[in-house]
Design an enzyme around this catalytic site. Structure first.
Site, PDB file in Angstrom:
ATOM      1  CE  LYS A 133      42.943  41.161  35.982  1.00 60.91           C
ATOM      2  NZ  LYS A 133      43.831  39.995  35.878  1.00 60.91           N
ATOM      3  CB  SER A 477      51.193  39.108  33.270  1.00 61.95           C
ATOM      4  OG  SER A 477      51.342  38.114  34.254  1.00 61.95           O
TER       5      SER A 477
END
Length: 573
Positions: A133, A477
């Site tokens: 992130k 993911s």
């Protein structure tokens, strides 16, 4: 020859509001205590924003890398000003309540970069990033502030070795599934665990970190080639110094971030993601970056880019190779060269000072490499993901296409109000071939935080299950693969139809038609949300502010509306 910025009028610098004039004597006094002097006040002040942390290999080396960035800033005539922000490590938090913090951290990182830079009125920015992130967050902050700057990715981890083969963190999650199925004992699991991550660097496949690192290079906000170099490679310090110099030059030239973050460059990034077989998280992150830059670019633009770019990189999770193999094969430049030659991207400026096509023409391909194929012989004839719509997901969902060739799936729903219940069912052997697992109340609001479902998909793979689909209002993911569709919007917590599904409802997903539908009559049902503890603190703040996944799950006011697709015209049977 670089001109010494100390010869320029200091009032021309943005930081002059802090450093120039009698009224700023108190501010200069603080800066002098921090080591600055008269000459420094006339130079560009460059924020070196670091996401260093000792908790994860993805970021643990970034403190050392920052010194090389600072050296580059000084060599170019600027003054480095250090700040640090946070990281939430997906690999550690995966499958736990902590995973709810992961996507939320993207907004916190972007906010903290903005506050540090704006609070001190600095002239330019270098963001040093690692785990997932932190990469889009850095680009979001640059887009939001519209200041000169660039992003440096700390680089991929090198592979571990187990049983004579190279492995990554992907194999650990799959080993958990094999262990749950009784196919791997405790000692075997421990050996895989100990071998997978040998040192510094982010997850080794074309998972979210390496996907977004390539995307930022294609977008032009990372100097081409800098992100490719692995974390522990001898050339990484030189790339860090280059980024420091680039930030100073951009500041002198007045080239702000939005000169590089455009609809065209975002499309280039989306095409690169598809061609590399990259993570579906890129859809969420590219649309968020676009929203921060005020650029009209949404999920349908991502889908269009994907339709134009078959997969040419044979990378994990769906392929054979890891990111360091891509680097050795010639790196992102070779991928861009392929895309340029095939007419799949457009030329655009980059922070290096050269255009994207100029950078692509500098590609040096390693002879005999098999990591990057040609479009004449792609890994997959289609792109790596698609955006699908239907009465299950009126505002869209993102389906991952790498690692399988399934075009259509139809089966009964197995509905779970949260990831843990689904994982427990998989590990207990309660999921059958042909099922469609539905995991809901894991969206941006419902989590809150939109967790990734790698634990579930890896457990399915580890148990050898080949014919199971999974849909969720959460995420996947970059290491996930299989017939999986995430980002279902509207999410269950926002009243989306996914909240109305029941066990046994037949769900049909058609990749070619781009549809996800159920024949069940949802109009007469009412949702029965699970009892959950009300979020508090930052989780409550996020749940109150966050937009739909179809809008990038941003927390800024008035994000652009979600794109919608025209209804599919079905042929009569």
């Amino acid at each position: 020859m670089t001109q010494d910025s100390s010869s320029k009028d200091p009032k021309a610098l943005r930081s002059a509001v802090v450093t120039a004039g009698a009224n700023r004597a108190a501010a200069r006094s603080y800066l002098r205590a921090a080591g600055l002097g008269d000459e420094d006040f006339a130079r560009p002040l460059i924020a070196v924003v670091n996401t260093w942390s000792s908790v994860t290999p993805c970021n643990m080396h970034l403190g050392d890398l920052a010194e090389h960035v600072r050296r580059g800033v000084r060599e170019a005539g600027g003054v480095p000003i250090d700040f640090n922000t946070i990281v939430v490590t997906d690999g550690i938090s995966m499958g736990t309540p902590g995973m709810k913090a992961s996507l939320i951290s993207r907004e916190i990182i972007a906010d903290s970069i903005e506050l540090a830079v704006q609070g001190h009125q600095l002239d330019g920015v270098v963001c040093i990033v690692g785990c997932d992130k932190t990469i889009p967050a850095a680009a979001m902050a640059l887009a939001r502030m519209d200041l000169p700057g660039c992003v440096l990715y700390g680089g991929t981890i090198m592979p571990g070795r187990y049983a004579g083969k190279e492995i990554s963190i992907q194999e650990v999650f799959e080993a958990i599934g094999a262990h749950g199925a009784g196919a791997l004992d405790d000692e075997g699991l421990k050996q895989v665990e100990k071998a997978a991550c040998p040192g510094a660097g982010a997850c080794g496949g074309q998972f979210t970190a390496n996907t977004m690192a390539m995307a930022l290079s294609a977008m032009g906000v990372s100097p081409m080639g800098a992100n490719d170099v692995p974390a522990t490679h001898r050339n990484k310090p030189a790339e860090a110094e280059r980024c420091g110099r680039v930030a100073v030059e951009l500041t002198r030239q007045g080239k702000n971030a939005r000169q590089f973050i455009t609809a065209e460059s975002l499309r280039n990034a989306a095409v690169a993601v598809s061609a590399s077989g990259g993570s579906t998280n890129a859809v969420l992150h590219l649309t968020a970056i676009a929203a921060e830059a005020g650029v009209a670019f949404g999920v349908e633009d991502c889908n269009a880019a994907c339709e134009s770019a078959p997969v040419i990189c044979d990378l994990k999770p769906g392929g054979q190779f890891l990111a360091h193999h891509l680097f050795e094969a010639g790196g992102t430049r070779v991928v861009m060269n392929r895309l340029m030659s095939a007419g799949k991207i457009t030329d655009a400026p980059t922070v290096s000072g050269r255009s994207l096509f100029e950078e692509a023409r500098e590609a040096i391909e390693t002879g005999g490499q098999t990591v990057i194929r040609t479009f004449a012989k792609p890994v997959m004839a289609r792109g790596s993901y698609a955006v699908i719509y239907g009465n299950v997901a009126p505002d869209g969902a993102v389906i991952k296409l790498v690692g399988h060739d399934t075009a259509r799936f139809e089966g009964p729903a197995r509905v779970f109000d949260g990831e843990e219940a689904a994982f427990d069912a998989v590990q207990a052997g309660a999921i059958n071939e042909g099922d469609v697992i539905v995991i809901r109340y894991e969206g941006p609001k419902g989590g809150p935080g939109m967790r990734e479902m790698l634990q579930v998909t890896a457990a399915l793979k580890g148990r050898g299950m080949q014919n199971v689909a999974l849909i969720t209002d959460g995420r996947f993911s970059g290491a996930s693969y299989g017939f999986v569709a995430g980002h279902v919007a509207p999410e269950a917590a926002a009243g989306g139809p996914i909240a109305l599904l029941q066990d046994g409802d037949v769900i049909a997903i058609d990749v070619r038609a781009r549809t996800i539908d159920t024949r069940a009559d949802l109009s007469k049902r009412r949702a029965d949300p699970p009892a959950k503890e009300a979020p508090a603190g930052v989780f409550a703040k996020y749940a109150a502010l966050v937009a739909s996944a179809a809008q990038g799950a941003v927390t800024i006011p008035n994000p652009p509306p979600a794109q919608t697709r025209a209804p599919v015209q079905r042929e009569a049977s």
